[in-house]
Design an enzyme around this catalytic site. Structure first.
Site, PDB file in Angstrom:
ATOM      1  N   ASP A 156       1.153  -1.567   0.112  1.00 38.16           N
ATOM      2  CA  ASP A 156      -0.081  -0.010   0.025  1.00 38.16           C
ATOM      3  C   ASP A 156       0.720   1.457   0.025  1.00 38.16           C
ATOM      4  O   ASP A 156       1.875   1.205   0.628  1.00 38.16           O
ATOM      5  CB  ASP A 156      -0.257   0.359   1.607  1.00 38.16           C
ATOM      6  CG  ASP A 156      -2.139  -0.735   1.251  1.00 38.16           C
ATOM      7  OD1 ASP A 156      -3.122  -0.319   2.042  1.00 38.16           O
ATOM      8  OD2 ASP A 156      -2.283  -0.926   0.593  1.00 38.16           O
TER       9      ASP A 156
ATOM     10  N   MET B 206     -10.159   8.989   7.809  1.00 38.06           N
ATOM     11  CA  MET B 206     -10.230   9.739   6.657  1.00 38.06           C
ATOM     12  C   MET B 206     -10.361  10.938   6.707  1.00 38.06           C
ATOM     13  O   MET B 206     -10.670  11.818   7.558  1.00 38.06           O
ATOM     14  CB  MET B 206     -10.330   8.603   5.691  1.00 38.06           C
ATOM     15  CG  MET B 206      -9.669   7.320   5.732  1.00 38.06           C
ATOM     16  SD  MET B 206     -10.716   5.677   4.346  1.00 38.06           S
ATOM     17  CE  MET B 206     -10.814   5.083   5.789  1.00 38.06           C
TER      18      MET B 206
ATOM     19  N   LYS C  99      -3.027   3.045  -3.402  1.00 41.69           N
ATOM     20  CA  LYS C  99      -4.157   4.144  -4.386  1.00 41.69           C
ATOM     21  C   LYS C  99      -3.966   5.065  -2.455  1.00 41.69           C
ATOM     22  O   LYS C  99      -3.678   5.932  -1.728  1.00 41.69           O
ATOM     23  CB  LYS C  99      -5.757   3.295  -3.581  1.00 41.69           C
ATOM     24  CG  LYS C  99      -5.869   2.256  -4.261  1.00 41.69           C
ATOM     25  CD  LYS C  99      -7.115   1.875  -4.198  1.00 41.69           C
ATOM     26  CE  LYS C  99      -8.188   0.831  -2.758  1.00 41.69           C
ATOM     27  NZ  LYS C  99      -8.753   0.893  -2.181  1.00 41.69           N
TER      28      LYS C  99
HETATM   29  N1  SAH Z   1      -5.634  -0.423   8.357  1.00 41.29           N
HETATM   30  C1  SAH Z   1      -5.055   1.343   8.160  1.00 41.29           C
HETATM   31  C2  SAH Z   1      -6.383   3.139   8.143  1.00 41.29           C
HETATM   32  C3  SAH Z   1      -6.316   2.415   6.408  1.00 41.29           C
HETATM   33  S1  SAH Z   1      -7.425   3.925   5.630  1.00 41.29           S
HETATM   34  C4  SAH Z   1      -5.110   1.361  10.167  1.00 41.29           C
HETATM   35  O1  SAH Z   1      -5.269   0.101  10.644  1.00 41.29           O
HETATM   36  O2  SAH Z   1      -4.357   2.621  10.333  1.00 41.29           O
HETATM   37  C5  SAH Z   1      -6.440   5.085   5.955  1.00 41.29           C
HETATM   38  C6  SAH Z   1      -7.113   5.894   7.000  1.00 41.29           C
HETATM   39  O3  SAH Z   1      -5.663   5.983   8.312  1.00 41.29           O
HETATM   40  C7  SAH Z   1      -6.233   7.919   6.536  1.00 41.29           C
HETATM   41  O4  SAH Z   1      -7.205   8.256   5.545  1.00 41.29           O
HETATM   42  C8  SAH Z   1      -5.538   8.290   7.639  1.00 41.29           C
HETATM   43  O5  SAH Z   1      -6.567   8.425   8.317  1.00 41.29           O
HETATM   44  C9  SAH Z   1      -5.092   6.558   8.817  1.00 41.29           C
HETATM   45  N2  SAH Z   1      -3.845   6.700   8.685  1.00 41.29           N
HETATM   46  C10 SAH Z   1      -3.058   5.798   8.003  1.00 41.29           C
HETATM   47  N3  SAH Z   1      -1.969   6.358   9.120  1.00 41.29           N
HETATM   48  C11 SAH Z   1      -1.973   7.357   9.446  1.00 41.29           C
HETATM   49  C12 SAH Z   1      -0.108   7.804   9.757  1.00 41.29           C
HETATM   50  N4  SAH Z   1       0.534   7.712   9.464  1.00 41.29           N
HETATM   51  N5  SAH Z   1      -0.816   9.326  10.720  1.00 41.29           N
HETATM   52  C13 SAH Z   1      -2.222   9.852  10.176  1.00 41.29           C
HETATM   53  N6  SAH Z   1      -3.869   9.587  10.010  1.00 41.29           N
HETATM   54  C14 SAH Z   1      -3.046   7.988   9.333  1.00 41.29           C
END
Ligand code: SAH
Length: 481
Positions: free
Chosen positions: A254, A387, A276
């Site tokens: 990803d 998100m 994406k």
């Molecule tokens: N599976 C992932 C989430 C994927 S959806 C998890 O468990 O974290 C993607 C969203 O995750 C982003 O839009 C943001 O809101 C959040 N996200 C993922 N990594 C991040 C980071 N390092 N800092 C802040 N938000 C993050």
């Protein structure tokens, strides 16, 4: 290279340890573990060493000062007397007799040094820093320990048992080498490491038979591994995740998975970005699912490396469904999700006695996940919103309409846990304004609730930046406790 690493076969060979204290004891023990017959020579010998000698036939004690004679009766000599003059005399005598000698804490006089050891018997890894920093060597040892499966040794044992049979079945050395490469990189290894040694042996037997008869060269089954990469900082992946990453034939990763992690994949592994971004959909979820299924059907072991945790807003469920539908095997390795990563690195407790009793994990309004039901979020809880950076206006409006105060503390954590982390502390009233003023972009996580106000006080992450726009409730520890 200042030293050539060698693995000495000391079984039943005589070794001399000069010295009778704790250091001598440690060296004597190590030599005994390698099966050596050890003589400890010193005018005074500690009760511990005496006790060791009582247990071990291989350990003899000589209560005498080192006289400079008789070193040539031994294969190896260790000078561990603690007295520099005695140690120097031992080293000189060993040099003259052409015996390898280790002088404790004196690399200059050593003709061999003792490495830090990672012991996965029968696999042994020796680590040394040319005698310059034993502490550094031990640190590296710790790192290597954490990387290697505990049951590595059982794979080596199995390979040892089958080595002759494989030689007989596959006389062509190239074919044999390729066969063993598939064994140590493949399903057999995975089964050994998982503790299923009998199943591993079965797989190996079938593979060897198939290879011999030239029938089906594929070792039957591929597998998919949904691995959580963690929230962005490469060292926040789990040990298990990293081990599977290192074993995969193909890595599908990803945009959110830390790119540094890819160096842990095998050199021959095929690495595919299926990332994406909110605006540029390079590859659709349906295409990812189809790709995953196709690769596993081809017999590949596919590491699907997903940002954060694979089952939190990662559409991991859909990938699992596709695999189940196709009847293909898979494993799931959890990861540190953005909510945990961002909270930790921003210094925001997700729950806190008397302040926040629950965490509501939700998402902004997005095409992939629909509209969030924010109605379940109440004062006295923490809302973690994934998100939806573009929807902070609607989100704030919805929360205010539901009765939350304008002053409710909020924190936007952008690129949490990475060296580019920014925390923007604000309130519900100024949420969208704060996003615009600081040009927040995805990935960002929104935390709303009383504990968000602690970000200033608990900020600890040196690489991160903290911006404040209207702290709102102005919480302090005094008011929290
Ligand atoms: N599976 C992932 C989430 C994927 S959806 C998890 O468990 O974290 C993607 C969203 O995750 C982003 O839009 C943001 O809101 C959040 N996200 C993922 N990594 C991040 C980071 N390092 N800092 C802040 N938000 C993050």
């Amino acid at each position: 290279m200042r030293h050539l690493p060698l693995f000495a076969s000391l079984h039943d060979r005589r070794c001399l340890v000069v010295g009778g204290g704790a250091v001598a004891e440690r060296r004597a023990k190590l030599l005994l573990e390698a099966g050596a017959r050890v003589t400890v020579l010193a005018p005074e010998i500690s009760p511990n060493i005496e006790a060791l000698a009582a247990e071990h036939d291989g350990l003899a004690l000589e209560r005498a000062p080192f006289g400079g004679e008789g070193v040539d009766a031994y294969w190896l000599v260790v000078a561990a007397s603690g007295d520099p003059a005695v140690n120097a005399a031992v080293a000189a005598a060993a040099e003259k007799a052409k015996r390898f000698c280790n002088v404790v804490d004196d690399p200059e006089r050593c003709s061999f040094i003792m490495p830090a050891i990672v012991d996965r018997d029968p696999v042994t890894i020796a680590i040394a820093s040319s005698g310059l920093s034993p502490v550094l060597s031990r640190w590296v040892k710790g790192l290597v320990e954490s990387l290697l499966p505990q049951r590595l040794g059982s794979l080596a044992d199995l390979a040892g048992v089958w080595r002759e049979r494989a030689r007989a079945a596959l006389p062509d050395p190239d074919q044999r080498r390729r066969f063993w490469e598939r064994v140590v990189n493949g399903r057999v290894a995975e089964q050994c490491f998982g503790g299923a040694v009998e199943a591993a042996e079965d797989t190996l037997r079938r593979m060897l038979e198939a290879e011999r008869t030239g029938e089906d060269r594929s070792e039957a089954q591929g597998e998919a591994w949904l691995v959580g990469a963690g929230p962005g900082r490469p060292d926040l992946i789990t040990l298990r995740g990293r081990q599977l990453l290192a074993a995969a034939d193909v890595v599908l990763y990803d945009r959110l998975a830390a790119p540094e992690l890819l160096k842990f994949a095998r050199r021959e592994a095929e690495i595919v970005c299926v990332g994406k971004t909110p605006r540029h959909k390079s590859i659709s979820q349906a295409e990812i699912n189809a790709l995953l299924v196709r690769l596993v059907r081809e017999g590949k072991r596919v590491c699907r490396l997903k940002g954060g945790d694979p089952l939190v807003f990662g559409r991991g469920g859909e990938e699992i469904e596709a695999l189940v539908e196709a009847g293909l095997p898979f494993q799931i390795v959890p990861g540190v999700s953005a909510v945990e990563g961002c909270a930790a690195y921003a210094g925001i407790p997700l729950t806190l006695r008397d302040r926040s009793q629950a965490v509501v994990i939700a998402t902004g309004h997005t095409k992939d996940h629909g509209a969030a039901d924010l109605a379940s979020f109440r004062p006295g809880q923490t809302l973690a919103l994934y998100m939806g950076v573009g929807q902070y206006e609607q989100i704030a409006a919805e929360l205010l309409a539901a009765g939350h105060s304008l002053k409710t503390p909020a924190a936007i954590v952008e690129r949490g846990t990475t060296d580019a982390q920014r925390v923007i502390r604000t309130s519900l009233a100024r949420l969208a304004e704060a996003r615009d003023r600081f040009r927040v972009s995805s990935p960002a996580l929104l935390l709303v609730g009383p504990t968000a106000a602690l970000a200033e006080r608990y900020a600890w992450f040196a690489a991160g930046r903290l911006e404040v726009l209207d702290g709102g409730a102005g919480e302090s520890l005094a008011r929290v406790s």
